[in-house]
Motif scaffolding. Structure first.
Motif, PDB file in Angstrom:
ATOM      1  N   LYS A 169      -1.509  -0.220  -0.647  1.00  0.00           N
ATOM      2  CA  LYS A 169      -1.526  -0.577  -2.062  1.00  0.00           C
ATOM      3  C   LYS A 169      -2.718   0.042  -2.778  1.00  0.00           C
ATOM      4  N   TRP A 170      -3.852   0.078  -2.109  1.00  0.00           N
ATOM      5  CA  TRP A 170      -5.034   0.675  -2.689  1.00  0.00           C
ATOM      6  C   TRP A 170      -4.809   2.164  -2.906  1.00  0.00           C
ATOM      7  N   THR A 171      -4.190   2.823  -1.947  1.00  0.00           N
ATOM      8  CA  THR A 171      -3.884   4.241  -2.072  1.00  0.00           C
ATOM      9  C   THR A 171      -2.918   4.463  -3.227  1.00  0.00           C
ATOM     10  N   ASP A 172      -1.903   3.600  -3.352  1.00  0.00           N
ATOM     11  CA  ASP A 172      -0.946   3.712  -4.440  1.00  0.00           C
ATOM     12  C   ASP A 172      -1.635   3.513  -5.780  1.00  0.00           C
ATOM     13  N   GLY A 173      -2.542   2.558  -5.872  1.00  0.00           N
ATOM     14  CA  GLY A 173      -3.250   2.305  -7.127  1.00  0.00           C
ATOM     15  C   GLY A 173      -4.180   3.424  -7.517  1.00  0.00           C
ATOM     16  N   GLN A 174      -4.721   4.181  -6.546  1.00  0.00           N
ATOM     17  CA  GLN A 174      -5.629   5.271  -6.838  1.00  0.00           C
ATOM     18  C   GLN A 174      -4.895   6.483  -7.381  1.00  0.00           C
ATOM     19  N   SER A 175      -3.577   6.572  -7.177  1.00  0.00           N
ATOM     20  CA  SER A 175      -2.842   7.768  -7.584  1.00  0.00           C
ATOM     21  C   SER A 175      -2.396   7.725  -9.030  1.00  0.00           C
TER      22      SER A 175
END
Length: 176
Positions: A169-175
């Motif tokens: 989720k953190w990776t998704d939010g950073q994109s």
């Protein structure tokens, strides 16, 4: 997005346009520019509110029973943000003649947008090395969770699954 809080909802735009009658062309341009800038400020506040929610719900990401609720909330937030951003871009496009030469910064990480000739196309997502590392680590943790689950240690597996989910989720939010 709640229509009462959306400055670019059709109802609020009609009221705004009605209030412009009788103004000079320069005053109309200034009023429209200010209206767009205020809408952009409200968009930024919406994005920051959603980020704060994600931080507040971070511990819930570790508990699988909350995953469906958090996933649905995240999707609703993305829809709200896309709608607000698209309405701003649409207003800039419609008022292009009145706002000639004005520059608007919609997203802080983007270069500033100038309305003449702006296509409204999204910037392509770029994969950073940090994002790739987070994805690899998340896959590793998920695999470790599977190992613990097969070994019968469900509590440890839930912890590893939760951490892997949080990293995804953190990776998704950073994109965005």
């Amino acid at each position: 997005m709640n229509s009462a809080n959306d400055p670019l909802s059709p109802e609020k735009l009609q009221l705004f346009i009605a209030g412009l009658s009788g103004l000079s062309k320069e005053e109309i341009r200034k009023a429209k520019s200010l209206y767009i800038r205020n809408a952009i400020s409200e968009y930024h506040a919406l994005v920051e509110t959603h980020k704060a929610f994600e931080q507040a719900a971070a511990l819930h990401n570790l508990i699988p029973i909350f995953w469906p609720m958090l996933s649905g909330a995240r999707r609703m937030q993305e829809v709200d943000e896309r709608l607000a951003r698209q309405r701003i871009l649409d207003a800039i496009e419609v008022w292009q003649e009145d706002l000639a030469g004005e520059v608007f910064a919609i997203d802080p990480e983007e270069t500033q947008l100038s309305n003449p000739g702006y296509s409204g196309a999204e910037k392509p997502a770029q994969n950073s090395p940090n994002k790739t590392i987070r994805v690899v680590v998340a896959f590793g943790l998920a695999a470790l969770g599977v190992v613990f689950l097969l070994a019968g240690d469900w509590f440890s597996s839930l912890i590893y699954f939760g951490i892997a989910y949080f990293l995804f989720k953190w990776t998704d939010g950073q994109s965005r």
